[in-house]
Enzyme design. Structure first.
Site, PDB file in Angstrom:
ATOM      1  CE  LYS A  93       1.238 -18.025  -2.099  1.00 25.49           C
ATOM      2  NZ  LYS A  93       0.286 -19.169  -2.109  1.00 25.49           N
TER       3      LYS A  93
ATOM      4  CG  ASP B  33      -2.727 -20.306  -0.650  1.00 26.41           C
ATOM      5  OD1 ASP B  33      -2.163 -20.248   0.453  1.00 26.41           O
ATOM      6  OD2 ASP B  33      -2.277 -20.983  -1.606  1.00 26.41           O
TER       7      ASP B  33
ATOM      8  CG  ASP C 245      -8.211  -4.447   1.654  1.00 29.03           C
ATOM      9  OD1 ASP C 245      -9.163  -3.937   2.282  1.00 29.03           O
ATOM     10  OD2 ASP C 245      -8.131  -4.455   0.412  1.00 29.03           O
TER      11      ASP C 245
ATOM     12  CE1 TYR D 257      -3.537  -2.605   0.584  1.00 24.46           C
ATOM     13  CE2 TYR D 257      -4.643  -0.544   1.100  1.00 24.46           C
ATOM     14  CZ  TYR D 257      -4.697  -1.870   0.766  1.00 24.46           C
ATOM     15  OH  TYR D 257      -5.910  -2.480   0.620  1.00 24.46           O
TER      16      TYR D 257
HETATM   17  C1  IPM Z   1     -10.412  -0.747   3.820  1.00 23.03           C
HETATM   18  C2  IPM Z   1     -10.591  -0.218   2.433  1.00 23.03           C
HETATM   19  C3  IPM Z   1      -9.371   0.642   2.049  1.00 23.03           C
HETATM   20  C4  IPM Z   1      -8.162  -0.255   2.144  1.00 23.03           C
HETATM   21  C5  IPM Z   1      -9.460   1.327   0.686  1.00 23.03           C
HETATM   22  C6  IPM Z   1     -10.717   2.131   0.527  1.00 23.03           C
HETATM   23  C7  IPM Z   1      -8.239   2.160   0.401  1.00 23.03           C
HETATM   24  O1  IPM Z   1     -10.780  -1.264   1.539  1.00 23.03           O
HETATM   25  O2  IPM Z   1     -10.296   0.078   4.753  1.00 23.03           O
HETATM   26  O3  IPM Z   1     -10.390  -1.968   3.987  1.00 23.03           O
HETATM   27  O4  IPM Z   1      -7.859  -0.984   1.195  1.00 23.03           O
HETATM   28  O5  IPM Z   1      -7.494  -0.227   3.168  1.00 23.03           O
HETATM   29 MG    MG Z   2     -10.978  -3.162   2.461  1.00 18.40          MG
END
Ligand code: IPM
Ligand code: MG
Length: 357
Positions: free
Chosen positions: A193, A225, A249, A143
């Site tokens: 992973k 997975d 996420d 990210y």
């Molecule tokens: C979450 C959301 C966010 C993330 C997005 C909107 C950037 O999916 O808070 O889980 O991926 O962290």
């Molecule tokens: Mg999310």
């Protein structure tokens, strides 16, 4: 006590669900003798519309001057991925996490009583129940790695996203997971992973080192997975699940759905010094915005997490959680939850929960 709360209502259903959560805070305040000062903070697509940037200058400073941050939801098709980064609501979300140093994201997924029929799990599995605390690393990994897009000679354009993790980042999130496990059922599952990724091999090494420091906690590694499969096969096997940003996420959305509705799931994002940020896991649901259809429970349960983790007020948190459970077991439901009889709206659901408090 008096608490100062930064309130980011955001986009779509954000304002409606935050309204109910704010009223719940006031009810809890009356009952337990606390008062709150709410400071509105503009962030998300609504901020892009108002001033051209989803994350206006000074957002982090305003939040830092408060005791906690309550966030509804940001995003919507109007500010899509074709727009420049500074106009996209997601950029604001990533920036605030980074600026406030909120590296720990807690996403509990629990089978609440009365929700068994709404869960897509097999009846026997749902009835067995589960209570997972997903601990997602929130300020590192892919990210926040370097992103590039460039022209190649023979393969058209190419893009890369770099996934990086340092020992320091892994250790601090790992420690959170082990500490939480000690307060729960004393089991940590670390998801990676490691059969493919170098970051995961480092992750695993650091987790093994930590596991030695916590001999009272049962530790296991699991490949991501396999974890995705185990969450639908038998979620009762999990207590604390700790994982890196992107895996977290994805797995947290999966775990939320098996509870019966993503509309029920709260989250807390915590750092070392800055105020914690509390928000529902679900998005801004623009298709039902402004129609009094959204489920305010995830935001209300996020407030319970705020009381628990930022203010150390366990009785207040319990009162909110018990009120939500009571309303659900009486059969009340919003449109996102399968159930008998007509669903109730956002405002009515908020009233029912406050009446129980
Ligand atoms: C979450 C959301 C966010 C993330 C997005 C909107 C950037 O999916 O808070 O889980 O991926 O962290
Ligand atoms: Mg999310």
């Amino acid at each position: 006590m008096n608490y100062k709360i930064a309130v980011i209502r955001g986009d779509g259903i954000g304002p409606e669900i935050v309204n109910e959560a704010v009223k719940v805070m006031e009810t809890v305040g009356e009952k337990f003798g606390h008062s709150f000062q709410f400071v509105d903070v503009l962030m998300g697509g609504c901020a892009t519309d108002a001033c051209g940037k989803s994350y206006p200058d000074g957002t982090a400073e305003t939040c830092r001057a408060c005791d906690a941050v309550l966030l509804g939801a940001v995003g919507g098709p109007k500010w899509g991925s074709d727009k420049p980064a500074e106009q996209r609501p997601e950029t604001a979300l990533l920036n605030i996490r980074k600026d406030l140093g909120l590296f720990t994201n807690l996403r509990p997924a629990t089978m609440r009583k009365g929700m068994e029929d709404a869960s897509p799990l097999r009846r026997e599995t749902a009835e067995k129940g589960f209570d997972i605390m997903m601990v997602r690393e929130l300020t590192g990994g892919i990210y926040f790695g370097k992103r590039e897009r460039y022209q190649t000679e023979d393969r058209g354009q190419e893009a890369t996203d770099l996934m990086a993790y340092s020992e320091m980042e892994i250790e601090r999130i790992g420690r959170q997971a082990f500490e939480l496990a000690r307060l729960r059922r004393k089991k940590v599952t670390s998801v990676d992973k490691a059969n493919v990724l170098a970051t995961s091999r480092l992750w695993r090494e650091v987790m093994h080192r930590l596991a030695q420091e916590y001999p009272d906690v049962t530790y296991e590694d699991m490949l991501v997975d396999n974890c995705a499969m185990q969450i639908v096969r038998d979620p009762s096997q999990f207590d604390v699940v700790v994982t890196e940003n992107m895996f977290g996420d994805i797995l947290s959305d999966e775990a939320s759905q098996v509870t019966g509705s993503i509309g029920l799931l709260p989250s807390a994002s915590l750092g070392e010094k800055a105020p914690g940020l509390y928000e529902p896991i679900h998005g801004s649901a623009p298709d039902i915005a402004g129609q009094d259809k959204a489920n305010p429970m995830a935001t209300i349960l996020s407030v319970a997490m705020m009381f628990r983790y930022s203010f150390h007020l366990a009785a207040e948190a319990d009162a909110i959680e018990q009120a939500v459970d009571a309303v659900l077991s009486e059969g009340w439901h919003t449109a996102d939850i399968a159930g008998e009889g007509a669903p109730v709206g956002t405002k009515r659901m908020g009233e029912l929960i406050r009446a129980h408090i």
